[in-house]
Design a protein around this motif. Structure first.
Motif, PDB file in Angstrom:
ATOM      1  N   ILE A 146      10.668  -2.505  -0.778  1.00 42.09           N
ATOM      2  CA  ILE A 146       9.469  -2.697   0.041  1.00 42.09           C
ATOM      3  C   ILE A 146       9.847  -3.134   1.446  1.00 42.09           C
ATOM      4  CG2 ILE A 146       7.426  -4.168   0.316  1.00 42.09           C
ATOM      5  CD1 ILE A 146       7.177  -4.164  -2.735  1.00 42.09           C
ATOM      6  N   ARG A 147      10.835  -4.026   1.554  1.00 43.02           N
ATOM      7  CA  ARG A 147      11.223  -4.565   2.857  1.00 43.02           C
ATOM      8  C   ARG A 147      11.916  -3.533   3.724  1.00 43.02           C
ATOM      9  NH1 ARG A 147      15.718  -7.200   4.944  1.00 43.02           N
ATOM     10  NH2 ARG A 147      16.822  -6.949   2.986  1.00 43.02           N
ATOM     11  N   GLU A 148      12.652  -2.603   3.116  1.00 41.80           N
ATOM     12  CA  GLU A 148      13.462  -1.665   3.880  1.00 41.80           C
ATOM     13  C   GLU A 148      12.752  -0.365   4.221  1.00 41.80           C
ATOM     14  OE1 GLU A 148      16.427  -1.959   5.190  1.00 41.80           O
ATOM     15  OE2 GLU A 148      16.704  -3.999   4.507  1.00 41.80           O
ATOM     16  N   THR A 149      11.510  -0.177   3.766  1.00 43.26           N
ATOM     17  CA  THR A 149      10.801   1.074   4.034  1.00 43.26           C
ATOM     18  C   THR A 149       9.426   0.766   4.607  1.00 43.26           C
ATOM     19  OG1 THR A 149       9.777   1.200   1.840  1.00 43.26           O
ATOM     20  CG2 THR A 149      11.983   2.138   2.063  1.00 43.26           C
ATOM     21  N   ARG A 150       8.693   1.850   4.901  1.00 42.31           N
ATOM     22  CA  ARG A 150       7.349   1.699   5.436  1.00 42.31           C
ATOM     23  C   ARG A 150       6.365   1.171   4.403  1.00 42.31           C
ATOM     24  NH1 ARG A 150       4.451   6.945   4.592  1.00 42.31           N
ATOM     25  NH2 ARG A 150       5.795   8.240   3.304  1.00 42.31           N
ATOM     26  N   PHE A 195       2.215  -2.894   1.368  1.00 42.36           N
ATOM     27  CA  PHE A 195       2.233  -3.914   0.324  1.00 42.36           C
ATOM     28  C   PHE A 195       1.421  -5.138   0.754  1.00 42.36           C
ATOM     29  CE2 PHE A 195       4.224  -7.687  -1.605  1.00 42.36           C
ATOM     30  CZ  PHE A 195       4.024  -7.396  -2.943  1.00 42.36           C
ATOM     31  N   ARG A 196       1.559  -5.532   2.025  1.00 35.99           N
ATOM     32  CA  ARG A 196       0.774  -6.668   2.523  1.00 35.99           C
ATOM     33  C   ARG A 196      -0.712  -6.348   2.494  1.00 35.99           C
ATOM     34  NH1 ARG A 196       5.324  -7.035   6.018  1.00 35.99           N
ATOM     35  NH2 ARG A 196       4.303  -5.785   7.642  1.00 35.99           N
ATOM     36  N   GLY A 197      -1.050  -5.078   2.790  1.00 36.88           N
ATOM     37  CA  GLY A 197      -2.451  -4.673   2.712  1.00 36.88           C
ATOM     38  C   GLY A 197      -2.989  -4.741   1.292  1.00 36.88           C
ATOM     39  N   ILE A 198      -2.163  -4.357   0.312  1.00 37.47           N
ATOM     40  CA  ILE A 198      -2.580  -4.416  -1.087  1.00 37.47           C
ATOM     41  C   ILE A 198      -2.812  -5.857  -1.522  1.00 37.47           C
ATOM     42  CG2 ILE A 198      -1.833  -3.981  -3.459  1.00 37.47           C
ATOM     43  CD1 ILE A 198      -0.383  -1.491  -2.403  1.00 37.47           C
ATOM     44  N   VAL A 199      -1.914  -6.755  -1.106  1.00 38.67           N
ATOM     45  CA  VAL A 199      -2.078  -8.178  -1.433  1.00 38.67           C
ATOM     46  C   VAL A 199      -3.387  -8.710  -0.850  1.00 38.67           C
ATOM     47  CG1 VAL A 199      -1.137 -10.486  -1.053  1.00 38.67           C
ATOM     48  CG2 VAL A 199       0.389  -8.602  -1.654  1.00 38.67           C
ATOM     49  N   GLN A 214      11.890  -3.782  14.688  1.00 40.30           N
ATOM     50  CA  GLN A 214      11.285  -5.108  14.739  1.00 40.30           C
ATOM     51  C   GLN A 214      10.866  -5.531  13.322  1.00 40.30           C
ATOM     52  OE1 GLN A 214       9.557  -6.340  18.639  1.00 40.30           O
ATOM     53  NE2 GLN A 214       8.952  -4.175  18.781  1.00 40.30           N
ATOM     54  N   LYS A 215       9.601  -5.787  13.089  1.00 44.26           N
ATOM     55  CA  LYS A 215       9.198  -6.266  11.770  1.00 44.26           C
ATOM     56  C   LYS A 215       9.226  -5.157  10.720  1.00 44.26           C
ATOM     57  CE  LYS A 215       6.294 -10.069  13.382  1.00 44.26           C
ATOM     58  NZ  LYS A 215       4.924 -10.646  13.399  1.00 44.26           N
ATOM     59  N   THR A 216       8.793  -3.956  11.091  1.00 46.40           N
ATOM     60  CA  THR A 216       8.814  -2.835  10.143  1.00 46.40           C
ATOM     61  C   THR A 216      10.234  -2.298  10.011  1.00 46.40           C
ATOM     62  OG1 THR A 216       6.560  -2.216  10.784  1.00 46.40           O
ATOM     63  CG2 THR A 216       7.865  -0.560   9.623  1.00 46.40           C
TER      64      THR A 216
END
Length: 295
Positions: A39-43, A48-52, A149-151
């Motif tokens: 999750i961290r290394e891809t788009r 995932f944050r949106g799903i949470v 950057q963050k993504t």
């Protein structure tokens, strides 16, 4: 519950465990780690944050009995898993293949650099980027530099050549020299380091609306900035002009000082008030240049 009760419960659980249970826990822990790394290394990270966020909204709506919102979210979740499998099929396939090629994935374990170390790297890298862009501009040598950057840009990094080197104007010059194997593609930087070269970037979402005079590098830069929060620097092979793509917008006619200021503002801690006022003036001028992309 008192500390004594917690200890008693923990002891009763540990006393009933067998060696195979520890193996089970270790395998499950590794699987969770690998999923989070994917999750961290891809788009998939922003998604995932949106799903949470949707799950939190659903829980609140369910508790206070907002029936319409609850129904809509339940219907969304029913088809959501299938939709995710379809959308992220290429990433999931690569992740499974990568898992099969590793020795239990241990070589993918990395330690996070301290914030101070990353800042120190960027302070050195910014000067190297600006000096390289000015020299490449003077010789009309095309260049494409992506600053992660963050993504995370794991998908683009995997299709390039891993370098993992400290940046310098000489290294940028060697990479983008027209007769070298790595010149055709983008350099991706992470934490002040050149992580990979010869990386291919996604196309822009509305390519037909982009100025016809812009070449493939500028289009790739716009596409990358649309798909992530990356900062993308382009040196034109035709005119030597330095441009920066951010959030799907292309700003042109950068000088050494203007580029250095932008990078310091984006990559280093918040600047002083005087620098913020200067930034506003530069952005105002940059918007005029950006309008050329929509001509």
């Amino acid at each position: 519950m008192s500390l004594q009760d917690i200890w008693t419960s923990l002891y009763s659980v540990l006393r009933t465990m067998h060696p195979v249970d520890f193996v089970d826990i270790a395998l499950l822990s590794y699987l969770i780690y690998y999923v989070f790394k994917f999750i961290r290394e891809t788009r998939a990270g922003p998604l995932f944050r949106g799903i949470v966020f949707l799950l939190i909204v659903y829980a609140i709506a369910y508790i206070i009995e907002l029936k319409a919102i609850t129904y809509l979210l339940e219907a969304t979740f029913d088809i959501g898993i299938l939709a995710l499998l379809i959308i992220f099929q290429p990433e999931i396939r690569r992740a499974v293949e990568k898992l099969g090629h590793t020795q239990f994935g241990l070589k993918n374990v990395s330690f996070v650099n301290s914030k101070d170390e990353v800042i120190a790297r960027w302070e050195t890298a910014i000067d190297a980027i600006c000096e390289a862009c000015v020299e490449l501009s003077a010789t009309c040598t095309g260049a494409l530099i992506v600053i992660e950057q963050k993504t995370k840009l794991g998908e683009q990094i995997e299709n390039g050549t891993i370098i993992n080197a400290q940046p310098s104007k000489e290294l940028f010059g060697n990479i983008f020299y027209p007769k070298t194997p790595l010149h055709d593609g983008a350099v991706i930087m992470r934490d002040g380091m050149i992580l990979a070269a010869a990386c291919f970037l996604p196309k822009p979402q509305k390519e037909e609306l982009i100025n016809k005079k812009l070449g493939s590098r500028h289009r790739a830069a716009i596409g990358m900035s649309e798909n992530s929060d990356a900062l993308v620097i382009v040196v034109s092979e035709e005119t030597g002009q330095i441009s920066v793509a951010e959030n799907g917008n292309l700003t042109r006619n950068f000088t050494y000082d203007k580029l250095r200021f932008l990078l310091m503002e984006r990559l280093l801690p918040k600047p002083a008030e005087g620098r913020r006022r200067l930034s506003s003036r530069l952005r105002g001028k940059g918007k005029e240049d950006a309008n050329e992309t929509n001509a």
